[in-house]
Design a protein around this motif. Structure first.
Motif, PDB file in Angstrom:
ATOM      1  N   LEU A  44      40.681  24.348  25.141  1.00  9.00           N
ATOM      2  CA  LEU A  44      41.415  24.170  26.403  1.00  9.00           C
ATOM      3  C   LEU A  44      42.683  23.353  26.214  1.00  9.00           C
ATOM      4  O   LEU A  44      43.654  23.514  26.943  1.00  9.00           O
ATOM      5  CB  LEU A  44      40.519  23.477  27.431  1.00  9.00           C
ATOM      6  N   PHE A  45      42.653  22.450  25.245  1.00  5.94           N
ATOM      7  CA  PHE A  45      43.773  21.536  25.033  1.00  5.94           C
ATOM      8  C   PHE A  45      44.182  21.609  23.568  1.00  5.94           C
ATOM      9  O   PHE A  45      43.901  20.710  22.783  1.00  5.94           O
ATOM     10  CB  PHE A  45      43.324  20.118  25.428  1.00  5.94           C
ATOM     11  N   PRO A  46      44.873  22.711  23.204  1.00  9.41           N
ATOM     12  CA  PRO A  46      45.175  22.921  21.786  1.00  9.41           C
ATOM     13  C   PRO A  46      46.230  21.942  21.276  1.00  9.41           C
ATOM     14  O   PRO A  46      47.097  21.524  22.046  1.00  9.41           O
ATOM     15  CB  PRO A  46      45.713  24.357  21.764  1.00  9.41           C
ATOM     16  N   PRO A  47      46.154  21.614  19.984  1.00 10.74           N
ATOM     17  CA  PRO A  47      47.173  20.715  19.410  1.00 10.74           C
ATOM     18  C   PRO A  47      48.530  21.428  19.305  1.00 10.74           C
ATOM     19  O   PRO A  47      48.575  22.658  19.278  1.00 10.74           O
ATOM     20  CB  PRO A  47      46.612  20.389  18.035  1.00 10.74           C
ATOM     21  N   PRO A  48      49.608  20.660  19.196  1.00 12.76           N
ATOM     22  CA  PRO A  48      50.966  21.245  19.122  1.00 12.76           C
ATOM     23  C   PRO A  48      51.099  22.233  17.972  1.00 12.76           C
ATOM     24  O   PRO A  48      51.831  23.219  18.097  1.00 12.76           O
ATOM     25  CB  PRO A  48      51.872  20.036  18.898  1.00 12.76           C
ATOM     26  N   SER A  49      50.400  21.995  16.887  1.00  9.14           N
ATOM     27  CA  SER A  49      50.526  22.909  15.748  1.00  9.14           C
ATOM     28  C   SER A  49      50.034  24.306  16.136  1.00  9.14           C
ATOM     29  O   SER A  49      50.661  25.306  15.782  1.00  9.14           O
ATOM     30  CB  SER A  49      49.737  22.365  14.547  1.00  9.14           C
ATOM     31  N   THR A  50      48.961  24.354  16.906  1.00  8.53           N
ATOM     32  CA  THR A  50      48.443  25.646  17.371  1.00  8.53           C
ATOM     33  C   THR A  50      49.451  26.328  18.303  1.00  8.53           C
ATOM     34  O   THR A  50      49.689  27.537  18.232  1.00  8.53           O
ATOM     35  CB  THR A  50      47.115  25.432  18.128  1.00  8.53           C
ATOM     36  N   VAL A  51      50.053  25.504  19.165  1.00 10.04           N
ATOM     37  CA  VAL A  51      51.072  26.024  20.091  1.00 10.04           C
ATOM     38  C   VAL A  51      52.229  26.621  19.298  1.00 10.04           C
ATOM     39  O   VAL A  51      52.704  27.730  19.591  1.00 10.04           O
ATOM     40  CB  VAL A  51      51.573  24.915  21.039  1.00 10.04           C
ATOM     41  N   ALA A  52      52.663  25.899  18.260  1.00  8.06           N
ATOM     42  CA  ALA A  52      53.797  26.355  17.444  1.00  8.06           C
ATOM     43  C   ALA A  52      53.473  27.690  16.786  1.00  8.06           C
ATOM     44  O   ALA A  52      54.305  28.611  16.770  1.00  8.06           O
ATOM     45  CB  ALA A  52      54.149  25.304  16.396  1.00  8.06           C
ATOM     46  N   VAL A  53      52.266  27.812  16.273  1.00  6.90           N
ATOM     47  CA  VAL A  53      51.845  29.062  15.624  1.00  6.90           C
ATOM     48  C   VAL A  53      51.880  30.204  16.647  1.00  6.90           C
ATOM     49  O   VAL A  53      52.383  31.296  16.372  1.00  6.90           O
ATOM     50  CB  VAL A  53      50.432  28.907  15.009  1.00  6.90           C
ATOM     51  N   ALA A  54      51.372  29.930  17.845  1.00  3.02           N
ATOM     52  CA  ALA A  54      51.347  30.952  18.901  1.00  3.02           C
ATOM     53  C   ALA A  54      52.761  31.402  19.268  1.00  3.02           C
ATOM     54  O   ALA A  54      53.028  32.585  19.454  1.00  3.02           O
ATOM     55  CB  ALA A  54      50.633  30.411  20.137  1.00  3.02           C
ATOM     56  N   VAL A  55      53.674  30.428  19.360  1.00  2.00           N
ATOM     57  CA  VAL A  55      55.063  30.752  19.717  1.00  2.00           C
ATOM     58  C   VAL A  55      55.696  31.604  18.620  1.00  2.00           C
ATOM     59  O   VAL A  55      56.363  32.607  18.902  1.00  2.00           O
ATOM     60  CB  VAL A  55      55.881  29.461  19.962  1.00  2.00           C
ATOM     61  N   LEU A  56      55.455  31.245  17.349  1.00  2.00           N
ATOM     62  CA  LEU A  56      56.016  32.006  16.232  1.00  2.00           C
ATOM     63  C   LEU A  56      55.509  33.445  16.264  1.00  2.00           C
ATOM     64  O   LEU A  56      56.275  34.386  16.063  1.00  2.00           O
ATOM     65  CB  LEU A  56      55.653  31.331  14.899  1.00  2.00           C
ATOM     66  N   GLU A  57      54.218  33.575  16.530  1.00  5.75           N
ATOM     67  CA  GLU A  57      53.606  34.914  16.610  1.00  5.75           C
ATOM     68  C   GLU A  57      54.239  35.720  17.744  1.00  5.75           C
ATOM     69  O   GLU A  57      54.545  36.906  17.607  1.00  5.75           O
ATOM     70  CB  GLU A  57      52.095  34.751  16.825  1.00  5.75           C
ATOM     71  N   TRP A  58      54.452  35.021  18.871  1.00  6.40           N
ATOM     72  CA  TRP A  58      55.090  35.624  20.073  1.00  6.40           C
ATOM     73  C   TRP A  58      56.466  36.204  19.705  1.00  6.40           C
ATOM     74  O   TRP A  58      56.829  37.317  20.049  1.00  6.40           O
ATOM     75  CB  TRP A  58      55.204  34.540  21.146  1.00  6.40           C
ATOM     76  N   ASN A 224      43.252  35.689  28.502  1.00  3.56           N
ATOM     77  CA  ASN A 224      42.647  35.883  27.188  1.00  3.56           C
ATOM     78  C   ASN A 224      42.254  34.568  26.535  1.00  3.56           C
ATOM     79  O   ASN A 224      41.954  34.538  25.349  1.00  3.56           O
ATOM     80  CB  ASN A 224      43.614  36.636  26.265  1.00  3.56           C
ATOM     81  N   MET A 225      42.320  33.489  27.289  1.00  2.00           N
ATOM     82  CA  MET A 225      42.007  32.146  26.773  1.00  2.00           C
ATOM     83  C   MET A 225      42.894  31.744  25.594  1.00  2.00           C
ATOM     84  O   MET A 225      42.502  30.970  24.737  1.00  2.00           O
ATOM     85  CB  MET A 225      40.532  32.057  26.362  1.00  2.00           C
ATOM     86  N   GLN A 226      44.120  32.298  25.524  1.00  2.00           N
ATOM     87  CA  GLN A 226      45.054  31.896  24.457  1.00  2.00           C
ATOM     88  C   GLN A 226      45.856  30.700  24.952  1.00  2.00           C
ATOM     89  O   GLN A 226      47.019  30.823  25.358  1.00  2.00           O
ATOM     90  CB  GLN A 226      45.995  33.056  24.114  1.00  2.00           C
ATOM     91  N   THR A 227      45.226  29.544  24.934  1.00  2.48           N
ATOM     92  CA  THR A 227      45.872  28.367  25.547  1.00  2.48           C
ATOM     93  C   THR A 227      47.121  27.943  24.792  1.00  2.48           C
ATOM     94  O   THR A 227      48.046  27.398  25.370  1.00  2.48           O
ATOM     95  CB  THR A 227      44.878  27.202  25.628  1.00  2.48           C
ATOM     96  N   GLY A 228      47.144  28.207  23.478  1.00  3.66           N
ATOM     97  CA  GLY A 228      48.347  27.870  22.704  1.00  3.66           C
ATOM     98  C   GLY A 228      49.540  28.673  23.221  1.00  3.66           C
ATOM     99  O   GLY A 228      50.635  28.136  23.437  1.00  3.66           O
ATOM    100  N   GLN A 229      49.291  29.958  23.473  1.00  4.71           N
ATOM    101  CA  GLN A 229      50.341  30.824  24.012  1.00  4.71           C
ATOM    102  C   GLN A 229      50.768  30.353  25.420  1.00  4.71           C
ATOM    103  O   GLN A 229      51.957  30.354  25.749  1.00  4.71           O
ATOM    104  CB  GLN A 229      49.796  32.256  24.070  1.00  4.71           C
ATOM    105  N   VAL A 230      49.784  29.916  26.231  1.00  2.73           N
ATOM    106  CA  VAL A 230      50.114  29.415  27.577  1.00  2.73           C
ATOM    107  C   VAL A 230      51.076  28.245  27.477  1.00  2.73           C
ATOM    108  O   VAL A 230      52.126  28.218  28.135  1.00  2.73           O
ATOM    109  CB  VAL A 230      48.831  28.979  28.333  1.00  2.73           C
ATOM    110  N   MET A 231      50.752  27.288  26.623  1.00  2.00           N
ATOM    111  CA  MET A 231      51.604  26.104  26.494  1.00  2.00           C
ATOM    112  C   MET A 231      52.950  26.449  25.891  1.00  2.00           C
ATOM    113  O   MET A 231      53.976  25.886  26.270  1.00  2.00           O
ATOM    114  CB  MET A 231      50.886  25.034  25.689  1.00  2.00           C
ATOM    115  N   GLY A 232      52.944  27.382  24.949  1.00  4.93           N
ATOM    116  CA  GLY A 232      54.207  27.844  24.376  1.00  4.93           C
ATOM    117  C   GLY A 232      55.094  28.459  25.446  1.00  4.93           C
ATOM    118  O   GLY A 232      56.312  28.221  25.487  1.00  4.93           O
ATOM    119  N   GLY A 233      54.481  29.228  26.339  1.00  2.00           N
ATOM    120  CA  GLY A 233      55.235  29.842  27.444  1.00  2.00           C
ATOM    121  C   GLY A 233      55.815  28.794  28.362  1.00  2.00           C
ATOM    122  O   GLY A 233      56.986  28.876  28.776  1.00  2.00           O
ATOM    123  N   LEU A 234      54.989  27.774  28.658  1.00  2.00           N
ATOM    124  CA  LEU A 234      55.485  26.694  29.530  1.00  2.00           C
ATOM    125  C   LEU A 234      56.684  26.000  28.894  1.00  2.00           C
ATOM    126  O   LEU A 234      57.694  25.726  29.558  1.00  2.00           O
ATOM    127  CB  LEU A 234      54.371  25.671  29.788  1.00  2.00           C
TER     128      LEU A 234
END
Lengths: 259, 288
Positions: A44-58, A224-234
């Motif tokens: 639910l509360f992914p670390p910034p590194s996970t967010v960064a990976v999600a954004v790169l994938e995006w 899809n419970m991709q919280t890293g992607q959610v935070m990346g979007g924000l």
């Protein structure tokens, strides 16, 4: 004594600059630690590194660019239409009492209704089409720009108008040169407020149902419970809104060129 | 030029010619039984009460009176900015119902267009009247030279001092080559030193243009220094009390205010204004 005072002031100034520079990295660091420590649920509360990976994938998947274009074009078109309408009607209501008597009461009733509240009726009217999204952004922008223009026109120095009259300025020039330019400092303030508002209403418009866009992507990722992607979007939305506001502020300063 | 502007063989006289007996033949401005009424918070207020006057072609006439006596309202009616309640204002034989470009106006505040450079401010009038851009700018450049602001031609108004701004405002009003120039306390907002310079500038300027000038002020020195004729107005309701010829020789300069004969003239005017002020004040006391 005074020398010591000055030295301590400059030390304080240097310290506050240092703190400001370290502020964001420090918070990101704490976030990373907290998310990885197991104190909170990392899903639910992914670390910034996970967010960064999600954004790169995006970005790599090519979806980011499509989402960006979809969102930006909605904001840009809605802003342009709403601002143009707001300026034209603001000049007319500000200048002509009869037009103001006709429209101002209506506008003052509609203006305080948050644009988001129109989402249900907009879906009924326009379905999930682009027109409905445009409508919401236009709605949000229009009233802000209209009010700023209306007030700006009424605050135009009457002396300027009298001076222009004495010089034989034709009626048409009076309105679109003297009155409009006289109100320009107010109008630019209204336009800048409207930039932020156009992003608020974009959120409502895309949540109401869309097939692309940054907020649409946030919503899909949530499902899809991709919280890293959610935070990346924000983060992307925040950055976008910030850049738009800053560039508009620079533009506005140039628009009032005589200052 | 003689060192003293006043020659002893020329006696100074206050000639009261109000009300005007016969309309001057060559009068360019004629105000006929003009009344202007405003809606105040406690009913209607008569700002101008049955005023008649005539100004001859080329004359410089000042209207002097206490604040609120209706002198600016009278001037605005001459400009076509204020509608008569009764009577009319004729300029060049035509009733004033709206502003006309052949009648220029300078206000107490410069009211320059802040988004235009000095040059473009002055060119505004000719452009508004449909002159080609090149011609309008040429007119502007000539006037800029006349007011001595060549260095500031492309400057924006807010970068200029109050006196410079007012010079631009005068040049802007002159750009349409008005037959009549109306000036509403144009130096009222300036400091004493700047004002003296501006008065001298206006005296010089007047030698070069052939406009008829009506000048509103509450400063009796300024009125006597500049004018051929001084009209003294009373307050509540606004009426013209006296019409005084100023038979001081021209060319004049602001140095004239130290001359003994000038001071005698001024004393007479002040006595008039003072007794009128007292009467108006007492009347006000009785009414309240």
């Amino acid at each position: 004594m005074s020398g010591g005072g000055r030295r301590s002031t400059s030390t304080a100034a240097r310290l506050s600059v240092l703190v400001a520079v370290l502020s964001v990295p420090a918070f990101t660091g704490v976030w990373e630690l907290v998310a990885r420590s197991g104190i909170v649920n990392a899903v639910l509360f992914p670390p910034p590194s996970t967010v960064a990976v999600a954004v790169l994938e995006w970005i790599r998947s090519g979806q980011f660019f499509g989402d960006l274009v979809a969102s930006l074009s909605r904001v840009a078109a809605g802003f342009a239409i709403g601002a143009a309408g707001g300026i034209v009607l603001g000049v007319l209501t500000g200048q002509f009492r009869l037009v103001s008597s006709l429209l101002s009461p209506l506008f003052h009733i509609l203006r305080p209704i948050p644009p988001i509240a129109f989402v249900p009726i907009v879906i009924l009217w326009f379905g999930l089409s682009e027109t409905g999204k445009l409508f919401l952004v236009v709605w949000g922008v229009f009233f802000t720009v209209w009010l700023a223009t209306h007030i700006g026109v009424q605050k135009v120095d009457r002396g300027l108008i009298r001076a222009a009259q004495m010089l034989g300025t034709p009626q048409r020039h009076m309105l679109w040169e003297i009155v409009l330019l006289g109100a320009l400092p107010y109008i630019t303030v209204g336009l800048r407020t409207a930039v932020s508002i156009s992003f608020y209403t974009l959120v409502a418009a895309e949540l109401a149902g869309a097939f692309s866009g940054i907020v649409y992507r946030i919503e899909i990722a949530q499902q899809n419970m991709q919280t890293g992607q959610v935070m990346g979007g924000l983060a992307a939305l925040g950055l976008l809104s910030f850049v738009a506001d800053r560039s508009f502020a620079t533009l506005a300063e140039r628009a009032v060129w005589w200052r | 030029m003689t060192p003293s502007l006043l020659r002893p063989d020329q006696p100074l006289r206050l000639v009261d010619t109000y009300p005007p007996s016969a309309p001057a033949l060559q009068a360019i401005i004629r105000v006929e039984d003009l009344s202007i009424v405003f809606d105040g918070p406690s009913g209607q207020v008569i700002a101008v009460d049955r005023v008649s006057l005539a100004v001859a072609q080329g004359e410089f006439v000042s209207i002097v009176g206490p604040s609120g006596c209706g002198k600016s309202t009278l001037l605005n009616a001459m400009a076509g900015l204020e509608r008569p309640f009764e009577g009319q204002v004729l300029i060049a034989g035509e009733a004033m119902r709206a502003p006309r470009p052949e009648i220029g106006m300078v206000f107490q505040q410069p009211h320059l267009f802040p988004w235009k450079s000095v040059r473009r401010n002055i060119a505004h009038g000719p452009r508004a009247l449909g002159k080609p851009k090149a011609e309008a700018l040429r007119i502007a450049d000539d006037l800029i030279e006349m007011i001595g602001l060549t260095r500031f031609a492309s400057a924006y108004p807010h970068t200029l001092s109050g006196g410079m701004q007012q010079r631009v405002a005068i040049a802007r009003a002159l750009a349409n080559q008005p037959r009549v120039l109306l000036m509403d306390e144009p130096f009222g907002a300036l400091d004493a030193q700047t004002r003296a310079v501006m008065q001298d500038n206006l005296l010089e300027l007047r030698e070069r243009i052939n406009a008829t000038i009506v000048f509103v002020t509450h400063d009796i020195d300024e009125a006597i220094l500049l004018s051929d004729r001084v009209l003294i107005m009373s307050a509540g309701p606004g009426r013209i009390l006296r019409d005084l010829q100023v038979s001081l020789p021209r060319p004049r300069s602001s140095a004239i205010v130290a001359e003994a004969a000038y001071l005698a003239l001024k004393r007479d005017c002040l006595d008039l204004i003072r007794s009128e002020g007292r009467r108006a004040f007492e009347q006000m006391e009785i009414r309240t």
